[in-house]
Design an enzyme around this catalytic site. Structure first.
Site, PDB file in Angstrom:
ATOM      1  N   SER A  62       0.823  -1.221   0.000  1.00 15.02           N
ATOM      2  CA  SER A  62       0.000   0.000   0.000  1.00 15.02           C
ATOM      3  C   SER A  62       0.854   1.267   0.000  1.00 15.02           C
ATOM      4  O   SER A  62       0.446   2.292  -0.532  1.00 15.02           O
ATOM      5  CB  SER A  62      -0.915   0.000   1.228  1.00 15.02           C
ATOM      6  OG  SER A  62      -1.838  -1.057   1.122  1.00 15.02           O
ATOM      7  N   TRP A  63       2.023   1.187   0.627  1.00 10.44           N
ATOM      8  CA  TRP A  63       2.914   2.352   0.670  1.00 10.44           C
ATOM      9  C   TRP A  63       3.181   2.903  -0.729  1.00 10.44           C
ATOM     10  O   TRP A  63       3.337   4.110  -0.926  1.00 10.44           O
ATOM     11  CB  TRP A  63       4.233   1.935   1.341  1.00 10.44           C
ATOM     12  CG  TRP A  63       5.276   2.996   1.405  1.00 10.44           C
ATOM     13  CD1 TRP A  63       6.351   3.140   0.580  1.00 10.44           C
ATOM     14  CD2 TRP A  63       5.348   4.077   2.343  1.00 10.44           C
ATOM     15  NE1 TRP A  63       7.089   4.237   0.938  1.00 10.44           N
ATOM     16  CE2 TRP A  63       6.500   4.822   2.033  1.00 10.44           C
ATOM     17  CE3 TRP A  63       4.556   4.469   3.430  1.00 10.44           C
ATOM     18  CZ2 TRP A  63       6.874   5.952   2.751  1.00 10.44           C
ATOM     19  CZ3 TRP A  63       4.941   5.598   4.147  1.00 10.44           C
ATOM     20  CH2 TRP A  63       6.080   6.325   3.804  1.00 10.44           C
ATOM     21  N   GLU A  64       3.246   2.008  -1.707  1.00  5.06           N
ATOM     22  CA  GLU A  64       3.585   2.398  -3.079  1.00  5.06           C
ATOM     23  C   GLU A  64       2.382   2.976  -3.847  1.00  5.06           C
ATOM     24  O   GLU A  64       2.542   3.462  -4.984  1.00  5.06           O
ATOM     25  CB  GLU A  64       4.135   1.181  -3.848  1.00  5.06           C
ATOM     26  CG  GLU A  64       5.583   0.830  -3.550  1.00  5.06           C
ATOM     27  CD  GLU A  64       5.811   0.214  -2.178  1.00  5.06           C
ATOM     28  OE1 GLU A  64       4.932  -0.543  -1.717  1.00  5.06           O
ATOM     29  OE2 GLU A  64       6.849   0.508  -1.545  1.00  5.06           O
ATOM     30  N   VAL A  86      -4.810  -3.409   1.302  1.00  8.47           N
ATOM     31  CA  VAL A  86      -5.368  -3.935   2.559  1.00  8.47           C
ATOM     32  C   VAL A  86      -4.277  -3.839   3.617  1.00  8.47           C
ATOM     33  O   VAL A  86      -3.253  -4.528   3.532  1.00  8.47           O
ATOM     34  CB  VAL A  86      -5.825  -5.407   2.393  1.00  8.47           C
ATOM     35  CG1 VAL A  86      -6.288  -5.960   3.737  1.00  8.47           C
ATOM     36  CG2 VAL A  86      -6.927  -5.517   1.360  1.00  8.47           C
ATOM     37  N   THR A  92       3.462  -3.598  15.664  1.00  4.82           N
ATOM     38  CA  THR A  92       4.298  -2.389  15.707  1.00  4.82           C
ATOM     39  C   THR A  92       3.507  -1.185  15.191  1.00  4.82           C
ATOM     40  O   THR A  92       2.321  -1.298  14.874  1.00  4.82           O
ATOM     41  CB  THR A  92       5.552  -2.567  14.834  1.00  4.82           C
ATOM     42  OG1 THR A  92       5.121  -2.616  13.462  1.00  4.82           O
ATOM     43  CG2 THR A  92       6.312  -3.820  15.187  1.00  4.82           C
ATOM     44  N   HIS A  94       3.977   0.223  12.392  1.00  4.16           N
ATOM     45  CA  HIS A  94       4.022   0.239  10.924  1.00  4.16           C
ATOM     46  C   HIS A  94       2.669   0.635  10.324  1.00  4.16           C
ATOM     47  O   HIS A  94       2.575   1.478   9.434  1.00  4.16           O
ATOM     48  CB  HIS A  94       4.397  -1.174  10.447  1.00  4.16           C
ATOM     49  CG  HIS A  94       5.269  -1.179   9.253  1.00  4.16           C
ATOM     50  ND1 HIS A  94       6.616  -1.412   9.315  1.00  4.16           N
ATOM     51  CD2 HIS A  94       5.001  -0.964   7.959  1.00  4.16           C
ATOM     52  CE1 HIS A  94       7.138  -1.351   8.111  1.00  4.16           C
ATOM     53  NE2 HIS A  94       6.180  -1.080   7.265  1.00  4.16           N
ATOM     54  N   PHE A 119     -10.534   5.947  -2.901  1.00  4.99           N
ATOM     55  CA  PHE A 119      -9.788   5.412  -1.747  1.00  4.99           C
ATOM     56  C   PHE A 119     -10.246   3.978  -1.473  1.00  4.99           C
ATOM     57  O   PHE A 119     -11.217   3.740  -0.757  1.00  4.99           O
ATOM     58  CB  PHE A 119     -10.031   6.311  -0.537  1.00  4.99           C
ATOM     59  CG  PHE A 119      -9.208   5.918   0.665  1.00  4.99           C
ATOM     60  CD1 PHE A 119      -7.826   5.982   0.629  1.00  4.99           C
ATOM     61  CD2 PHE A 119      -9.814   5.487   1.837  1.00  4.99           C
ATOM     62  CE1 PHE A 119      -7.051   5.620   1.737  1.00  4.99           C
ATOM     63  CE2 PHE A 119      -9.060   5.131   2.945  1.00  4.99           C
ATOM     64  CZ  PHE A 119      -7.674   5.195   2.895  1.00  4.99           C
TER      65      PHE A 119
HETATM   66  C1  DLZ Z   1       5.699  -3.746   5.308  1.00  5.62           C
HETATM   67  C2  DLZ Z   1       4.219  -3.903   5.203  1.00  5.62           C
HETATM   68  C3  DLZ Z   1       3.470  -4.345   6.313  1.00  5.62           C
HETATM   69  C4  DLZ Z   1       4.096  -4.679   7.617  1.00  5.62           C
HETATM   70  N1  DLZ Z   1       2.158  -4.539   6.220  1.00  5.62           N
HETATM   71  C5  DLZ Z   1       1.522  -4.257   5.051  1.00  5.62           C
HETATM   72  C6  DLZ Z   1       0.117  -4.437   4.942  1.00  5.62           C
HETATM   73  O1  DLZ Z   1      -0.600  -4.897   5.836  1.00  5.62           O
HETATM   74  N2  DLZ Z   1      -0.462  -4.099   3.760  1.00  5.62           N
HETATM   75  C7  DLZ Z   1       0.248  -3.589   2.694  1.00  5.62           C
HETATM   76  O2  DLZ Z   1      -0.345  -3.276   1.660  1.00  5.62           O
HETATM   77  N3  DLZ Z   1       1.583  -3.449   2.781  1.00  5.62           N
HETATM   78  C8  DLZ Z   1       2.237  -3.767   3.915  1.00  5.62           C
HETATM   79  N4  DLZ Z   1       3.583  -3.625   4.011  1.00  5.62           N
HETATM   80  C9  DLZ Z   1       4.354  -3.261   2.792  1.00  5.62           C
HETATM   81  C10 DLZ Z   1       4.492  -1.750   2.553  1.00  5.62           C
HETATM   82  O3  DLZ Z   1       3.264  -1.210   2.117  1.00  5.62           O
HETATM   83  C11 DLZ Z   1       5.550  -1.484   1.457  1.00  5.62           C
HETATM   84  O4  DLZ Z   1       5.272  -2.212   0.303  1.00  5.62           O
HETATM   85  C12 DLZ Z   1       6.964  -1.837   1.928  1.00  5.62           C
HETATM   86  O5  DLZ Z   1       7.276  -1.175   3.137  1.00  5.62           O
HETATM   87  C13 DLZ Z   1       8.005  -1.444   0.844  1.00  5.62           C
HETATM   88  O6  DLZ Z   1       7.988  -0.038   0.611  1.00  5.62           O
END
Ligand code: DLZ
Length: 162
Positions: A62-64, A86, A92, A94, A119
């Protein structure tokens, strides 16, 4: 029985045959993601968006999503983007950091680029909550359908308002 008009948006029906929609989804929690994407496709199909006008891309997590949504908008002529992820809370911080950054990031992209970015990110405490929101458990509803309908409505309204 609860009054449906008290919860959620009152649905409008829209004809999306002229629209081009970009879908970008994370690959974390893939089983739930696949159901949500299916729900999105179902709604786009119900609104007559042609299959050839639906572009689906994936990113690691999701970060991306905000960066990818911005790239998709810059690289092609979409009427709306649907960003799907999701996020399930772990032990943690995070979850909090990613959920906050992603929601702010997606809002920023849609306002800066003047393109609707739906969204489609579930921010839930448990896998069960995620599954219910993807229509995978009894009584659950697939929120992907709502996101598809929202993208069509906003894509058409953007055309109208320009
Ligand atoms: C690292 C991570 C974690 C712990 N949990 C999720 C999650 O529940 N859902 C999700 O989409 N992505 C998760 N990620 C990955 C981050 O979004 C991201 O892809 C990594 O930190 C690389 O930048």
């Amino acid at each position: 029985m609860a009054d449906a008009s008290l919860k959620g948006a009152m649905p409008e029906t829209h004809d999306g045959r002229s629209l081009r929609i970009g879908v970008v989804h994370a690959r974390w929690n893939r089983a739930v993601i696949d159901k949500l994407v299916f729900g999105v496709r179902q709604a786009l199909h119900d609104c007559n968006v042609p299959n050839d006008n639906i572009v689906v891309q994936t990113v690691p997590g999701s970060w991306e999503l905000p960066g990818a949504a911005a790239e998709l908008i810059s690289g092609s002529d979409f009427d709306a983007i649907i960003a799907i992820g999701v996020l399930i809370k772990g032990e943690t911080m995070h979850f909090e950091y990613i959920a906050d950054a992603v929601s702010q990031g997606l809002m920023r992209v849609q306002v800066d680029k003047c393109i609707p970015v739906t969204f489609g990110v579930l921010t839930v405490l448990t896998e069960e909550q995620a599954m219910a929101r993807a229509g995978m458990s009894a009584g659950g509803h697939n929120h992907g359908e709502d996101w598809g309908f929202a993208a069509v409505e906003m894509g058409l309204k953007r055309k109208l308002w320009r």
